[in-house]
Motif scaffolding. Structure first.
Motif, PDB file in Angstrom:
ATOM      1  N   UNK A 115       0.719  -1.573   0.154  1.00  0.00           N
ATOM      2  CA  UNK A 115       0.025  -0.077   0.006  1.00  0.00           C
ATOM      3  C   UNK A 115       0.861   1.083  -0.091  1.00  0.00           C
ATOM      4  N   UNK A 116       2.173   1.033   0.774  1.00  0.00           N
ATOM      5  CA  UNK A 116       2.831   2.229   0.829  1.00  0.00           C
ATOM      6  C   UNK A 116       3.331   2.586  -0.591  1.00  0.00           C
ATOM      7  N   UNK A 117       3.791   1.368  -1.221  1.00  0.00           N
ATOM      8  CA  UNK A 117       4.530   1.455  -2.411  1.00  0.00           C
ATOM      9  C   UNK A 117       3.624   2.067  -3.408  1.00  0.00           C
ATOM     10  N   UNK A 118       2.404   1.628  -3.375  1.00  0.00           N
ATOM     11  CA  UNK A 118       1.395   2.194  -4.465  1.00  0.00           C
ATOM     12  C   UNK A 118       1.244   3.857  -4.000  1.00  0.00           C
ATOM     13  N   UNK A 119       1.237   4.261  -2.972  1.00  0.00           N
ATOM     14  CA  UNK A 119       0.908   5.691  -2.505  1.00  0.00           C
ATOM     15  C   UNK A 119       2.047   6.377  -3.159  1.00  0.00           C
ATOM     16  N   UNK A 120       3.515   5.834  -2.815  1.00  0.00           N
ATOM     17  CA  UNK A 120       4.695   6.506  -2.866  1.00  0.00           C
ATOM     18  C   UNK A 120       4.796   6.760  -4.426  1.00  0.00           C
ATOM     19  N   UNK A 121       4.553   5.773  -5.251  1.00  0.00           N
ATOM     20  CA  UNK A 121       4.862   5.700  -6.481  1.00  0.00           C
ATOM     21  C   UNK A 121       3.878   6.776  -7.483  1.00  0.00           C
ATOM     22  N   UNK A 122       2.591   6.885  -6.706  1.00  0.00           N
ATOM     23  CA  UNK A 122       1.768   7.447  -7.528  1.00  0.00           C
ATOM     24  C   UNK A 122       1.313   9.009  -6.961  1.00  0.00           C
ATOM     25  N   UNK A 123       1.699   9.033  -5.847  1.00  0.00           N
ATOM     26  CA  UNK A 123       1.610  10.484  -5.411  1.00  0.00           C
ATOM     27  C   UNK A 123       2.785  11.047  -4.685  1.00  0.00           C
ATOM     28  N   UNK A 124       3.879  11.145  -5.474  1.00  0.00           N
ATOM     29  CA  UNK A 124       5.159  11.385  -4.964  1.00  0.00           C
ATOM     30  C   UNK A 124       5.276  12.700  -4.159  1.00  0.00           C
ATOM     31  N   UNK A 125       4.570  13.685  -4.351  1.00  0.00           N
ATOM     32  CA  UNK A 125       4.326  15.189  -3.799  1.00  0.00           C
ATOM     33  C   UNK A 125       4.130  14.530  -2.303  1.00  0.00           C
ATOM     34  N   UNK A 126       3.410  13.869  -2.026  1.00  0.00           N
ATOM     35  CA  UNK A 126       3.000  13.730  -0.408  1.00  0.00           C
ATOM     36  C   UNK A 126       3.823  13.238   0.331  1.00  0.00           C
ATOM     37  N   UNK A 127       5.024  12.470  -0.187  1.00  0.00           N
ATOM     38  CA  UNK A 127       5.802  11.699   0.577  1.00  0.00           C
ATOM     39  C   UNK A 127       6.543  12.588   1.816  1.00  0.00           C
ATOM     40  N   UNK A 128       6.982  13.580   1.299  1.00  0.00           N
ATOM     41  CA  UNK A 128       7.939  14.466   2.081  1.00  0.00           C
ATOM     42  C   UNK A 128       6.941  15.178   3.065  1.00  0.00           C
ATOM     43  N   UNK A 129       5.738  15.627   2.899  1.00  0.00           N
ATOM     44  CA  UNK A 129       4.956  16.070   4.170  1.00  0.00           C
ATOM     45  C   UNK A 129       4.599  14.887   4.907  1.00  0.00           C
ATOM     46  N   UNK A 130       4.403  13.729   4.448  1.00  0.00           N
ATOM     47  CA  UNK A 130       4.028  12.629   5.386  1.00  0.00           C
ATOM     48  C   UNK A 130       5.281  12.279   6.345  1.00  0.00           C
ATOM     49  N   UNK A 131       6.552  12.133   5.494  1.00  0.00           N
ATOM     50  CA  UNK A 131       7.557  11.890   6.474  1.00  0.00           C
ATOM     51  C   UNK A 131       7.791  13.122   7.673  1.00  0.00           C
ATOM     52  N   UNK A 132       7.552  14.243   7.178  1.00  0.00           N
ATOM     53  CA  UNK A 132       7.632  15.403   8.279  1.00  0.00           C
ATOM     54  C   UNK A 132       6.736  15.128   9.350  1.00  0.00           C
ATOM     55  N   UNK A 133       5.495  14.720   9.129  1.00  0.00           N
ATOM     56  CA  UNK A 133       4.655  14.610  10.109  1.00  0.00           C
ATOM     57  C   UNK A 133       5.220  13.275  10.948  1.00  0.00           C
ATOM     58  N   UNK A 134       5.731  12.419  10.375  1.00  0.00           N
ATOM     59  CA  UNK A 134       6.090  11.307  11.139  1.00  0.00           C
ATOM     60  C   UNK A 134       7.408  11.846  12.080  1.00  0.00           C
ATOM     61  N   UNK A 135       8.339  12.746  11.527  1.00  0.00           N
ATOM     62  CA  UNK A 135       9.610  12.971  12.308  1.00  0.00           C
ATOM     63  C   UNK A 135       9.090  13.901  13.230  1.00  0.00           C
ATOM     64  N   UNK A 136       7.862  14.903  13.075  1.00  0.00           N
ATOM     65  CA  UNK A 136       7.445  15.800  14.131  1.00  0.00           C
ATOM     66  C   UNK A 136       6.489  15.221  15.182  1.00  0.00           C
ATOM     67  N   UNK A 137       6.021  13.911  15.213  1.00  0.00           N
ATOM     68  CA  UNK A 137       5.160  13.074  15.856  1.00  0.00           C
ATOM     69  C   UNK A 137       5.554  13.422  17.356  1.00  0.00           C
ATOM     70  N   UNK A 138       4.542  13.859  18.160  1.00  0.00           N
ATOM     71  CA  UNK A 138       4.748  13.912  19.573  1.00  0.00           C
ATOM     72  C   UNK A 138       5.332  12.537  20.236  1.00  0.00           C
TER      73      UNK A 138
END
Ligand SMILES: *[C@@H]1O[C@H](CO)[C@@H](O)[C@H](O)[C@H]1NC(C)=O
Ligand SMILES: *[C@@H]1O[C@H](CO)[C@@H](O)[C@H](O)[C@H]1NC(C)=O
Ligand SMILES: *[C@@H]1O[C@H](CO)[C@@H](O)[C@H](O)[C@H]1NC(C)=O
Length: 238
Positions: free
Chosen positions: A165-188
Motif C-alpha cells: 500500500x505504501x509503495x502504491x501511494x509513494x509511486x503515484x503520489x510522490x508529492x505527499x511523501x515529504x509532508x508525510x515523513x515530516x509529520x512522522x518526524x515531528x510526531x509527539x
C-alpha cells in the motif's frame, strides 16, 4: 537496536565522497528534465492519468486495503478469543494506540471533506507509523513462537500488504511523501513499547499484544476507508 521508523523503498544513506558527484549529476538531470515541465520531480499524479488505467489501479488497491483490514480484524478477534478472555486488557486499549498522537479524520463524513492530497497523506502517515511496530511484532512472534503459526504468517502478510500500500501511494503520489515523513518526524509520540512485547511477564506481554492488535484493527479500518474514498473519487462513483 531498534530501527528508526523505516521508510521502505528509499535508501537514506549518504556517501560524502561520491555525494558531490551525485549531487552534480542530480542537478544536471533536473535541469534537463525541467525544460517544459514545471514540476519534474513530482511525477504523474494518478488522478491525472487516463480513466481506464486509473480504474484498474484503484480497484486493485482497494482490494488490497480491504484485505489489510480484514486480516487485521481476524487477528485481533483470534487473539481476543484465545488470550484475552477474563482479562482486563481491553480497558486501556483504545487510549494507548501510538497513532493517537495524530489528529486523523475519524469517520467517513470527515474524510469526505478533505482534498485528495490530504486523504492520501493521512493514509501514508498511518502506514508509516506502523512500520516500526509491525517490524518488531513480526520479529518477536517469529523468535518466540509463543503464538500459533497462523499469527506469525498473518502478521507477515499484514506487513507485506502495508508495504505494498505504501509503495502504491509513494509511486503515484510522490508529492505527499515529504509532508508525510515530516509529520512522522515531528510526531509527539512514537511507538516505543517493544520492551513490553519482550517482557518476561506473560500478562504484560499479552496485554501489549492485545493493544497492538486492537490498534492495528482500528487503524487498518481507517486506511481502508481512505483508500475507498480515493477509489470512489477516481472512479467517480461517490
Ligand atoms: C474476511 O474475508 C473473508 C473472506 O472474504 C470473509 O469470509 C470474512 O467474513 C471477513 N472477515 C472480516 C472480519 O471482515
Ligand atoms: C472479545 O471477546 C469477547 C468474548 O468472545 C467478546 O464478548 C468481546 O466483545 C470481544 N472484544 C472485542 C473488542 O471484540
Ligand atoms: C480528487 O480527484 C478526483 C479524480 O480526478 C477529482 O474528480 C476530484 O475533484 C478530486 N477531489 C478533491 C476534493 O480534490
Amino acid at each position: 537496536m531498534s530501527p528508526a521508523p523505516s521508510f521502505r523503498g528509499h535508501l537514506w544513506t549518504y556517501n560524502p565522497v561520491r555525494g558531490s558527484c551525485l549531487l552534480l549529476l542530480l542537478v544536471m538531470l533536473n535541469l534537463l528534465l525541467c525544460q517544459g515541465n514545471p514540476c519534474p520531480s513530482c511525477g504523474p499524479d494518478v488522478f491525472a492519468t487516463s480513466l481506464r488505467s486509473r480504474t484498474d489501479l484503484f480497484i486493485e488497491v482497494a482490494w488490497l486495503s480491504h484485505d489489510f483490514h480484514n486480516r487485521s480484524t481476524i487477528m485481533f478477534q483470534e487473539f481476543n478469543e484465545t488470550y484475552a478472555q477474563g482479562k482486563l486488557y481491553h480497558i486501556n486499549a483504545a487510549n494507548s494506540c501510538h497513532t493517537n498522537a495524530f489528529d486523523f479524520p475519524e469517520d467517513r463524513y470527515k474524510a469526505h471533506q478533505l482534498s485528495n492530497e490530504s486523504i492520501t497523506k493521512w493514509a501514508l502517515v498511518l502506514l508509516y507509523s506502523w512500520n516500526n511496530p509491525l517490524y518488531h511484532l513480526v520479529t518477536e512472534l517469529q523468535r518466540t513462537k509463543e503464538l500459533p503459526e497462523t499469527f506469525v504468517s498473518n502478521t507477515e502478510d499484514i506487513e507485506d500488504m502495508s508495504e505494498r500500500l505504501q509503495a502504491f501511494l509513494e509511486s503515484h503520489f510522490k508529492k505527499i511523501i515529504a509532508p508525510a515523513m515530516k509529520m512522522i518526524r515531528n510526531a509527539p509520540r512514537v511507538w516505543s513499547d517493544v520492551r513490553y512485547v519482550k517482557s518476561s511477564d506473560e500478562d504484560r506481554r499479552h496485554s501489549e499484544l492485545y493493544n497492538l492488535f486492537h490498534c492495528l484493527r482500528r487503524d487498518s479500518h481507517k486506511v481502508d476507508m481512505y483508500f475507498k474514498i480515493l477509489a470512489c473519487r477516481a472512479l467517480k462513483t461517490c
